[in-house]
Write an enzyme that holds these catalytic residues in place. Sequence first.
Site, PDB file in Angstrom:
ATOM      1  NE  ARG A  21      -1.414   2.577   2.783  1.00  0.00           N
ATOM      2  CZ  ARG A  21      -0.982   3.731   3.262  1.00  0.00           C
ATOM      3  NH1 ARG A  21      -0.885   4.804   2.474  1.00  0.00           N
ATOM      4  NH2 ARG A  21      -0.596   3.833   4.536  1.00  0.00           N
ATOM      5  CE1 TYR A 149      -1.132   4.302   9.040  1.00  0.00           C
ATOM      6  CE2 TYR A 149      -2.888   3.388   7.682  1.00  0.00           C
ATOM      7  CZ  TYR A 149      -1.573   3.379   8.108  1.00  0.00           C
ATOM      8  OH  TYR A 149      -0.700   2.450   7.597  1.00  0.00           O
ATOM      9  CD  GLU A 151      -3.616  12.307   5.796  1.00  0.00           C
ATOM     10  OE1 GLU A 151      -3.016  12.431   4.713  1.00  0.00           O
ATOM     11  OE2 GLU A 151      -4.855  12.420   5.913  1.00  0.00           O
ATOM     12  CG  HIS A 212       3.209   4.848   9.069  1.00  0.00           C
ATOM     13  ND1 HIS A 212       2.719   3.787   8.329  1.00  0.00           N
ATOM     14  CD2 HIS A 212       3.628   5.765   8.165  1.00  0.00           C
ATOM     15  CE1 HIS A 212       2.836   4.063   7.046  1.00  0.00           C
ATOM     16  NE2 HIS A 212       3.391   5.260   6.919  1.00  0.00           N
TER      17      HIS A 212
END
Length: 527
Positions: A21, A149, A151, A212
Amino acid sequence: MTGKTIEVTGKQLTIMDTTLRDGEQTSGVSFSETEKLSVAKVLLDDVKVDRIEIASARVSEGEFKGTQRVMKWAAEKGHLEKVEVLGFVDDAISLNWINDAGGKVINLLCKGSFKHVTEQLRKKPEEHVADIRKVINNAEKMGIKVNIYLEDWSNGMRSSKDYVHFMVSHLKDEKVDRIMLPDTLGILDPDETYEFCKEMIETYPDANFDFHAHNDYDLAIANVFHAIKAGIRCVHTTVNGLGERAGNAPLSSVIATIKDHLKMTTNVNEQQLNKVSKLVESFSGIRIPTNKPLIGEFVFTQCSGIHADGDSKNNLYFNELLPERFGRIRQYALGKTSGKANIRKNLEELGIELDAESLKKVTDRIIELADEKETITNDDLPYIVADTLDNDLIEQNIRVVNFSISHTMGLRPLANLALEIGGKIYEEYSDGDGQYDAFMQALKKIYKELSRPLPKLIDYVVTIPPGGRTDALVETVITWKDKHEFKTKGLDPDQNAAAIKATIRMLNIIENEFKPGILDKLMSSIS
């Protein structure tokens, strides 16, 4: 920084790999359905990462078909809950896409900074949370697990912490498995990573957090290291560090760092890391830098002869990164800096033993050749040994002072040649049907002047060592016929130069008037 006091020994970490991804967001990279399935299989079955993220919902029909294929295989293998898809806060659109593809986990892309929610979505934080709750409720009805997530979380922690805490505090008690903390733009340094991750963990001890990293400042591995020291127990990776802009944290480097520096464990099979790296390199078309830690072509190659010597004396130049751990082997480069120890190790692998004098001659020859070509390989070595030691069989009474060969399109090739014979220099030039023929015509003029005969060339064979390298050495074997039939060979990076060396060797054999036994020795060395 206080992070150094954290005790992490003996703890288990999980790995979520997002090569299929986030890695696919590398410029120019697009995996086919078959490639996605192949990488997914290797990552889960061979490498044994804990989770993989394979697609973004709603991207394309090809993405949907690829996701379907992976999900079908995952269902058969019992891996469905390990396979995740990025989805969006769009009521049930992304959920339907994932459900239709056979997926069971959505990684919901939410806004982790006040700037993003107000300027990109143009919504108030309360409105965004309400929209997220709708997706979570729909997912529960469809039997789909939700991870979130946040972001731009790293920018959020820098400039709008209140907003980040607002989001986490409102979502932590929802039906959410994991809250994923991305350094979306790769802005963090290790100190910030530690402090921000620690703040999340201490404030929300019951939440499960992932980290991440992105590599914009070449700090992805350092940031992963400090996130783990702060208490994060799941980190995201990509194979070969693929990813948007400067990429993500490389899977191989993360695993080695976790084991060797943090003394922690994962489920990952280290011996399969090189396999998956080569697979992704092939499918992505993005070449692995030769000095890329653990997976680069040359990272387990010792170039210095001093290092090879030290390795022979209780492995003085080894560290914990033993190549066998990663499905690789240690090599000893052949080149200018090799030294006898490097060459001896390579010869041992080939089962060749040389006395000290012969080893020195071969070493000198390799250094000479290394000035002429980019790389000398193990495959070249038997050719070099034979070529070098064959020269000892005859006296070198004839030598090339210099030669020049040229070929211009539409014109016959030309050769200029200067030979030293018995201490005297002879020069001639000629054209010919080819470059080597032009050389031979010039040689014939010199020998005609000396009233000396030349044997007849009856066969000419060119070979390169196996492996198909474009910079390989060329071996030319020429068969001559005079009173006897015999062969000579020459070795050089250039084909014409190799043929000329074989020819000069023939001249010296003639000059030595076929000393007793010399032909037998020459023939046995050729065979």
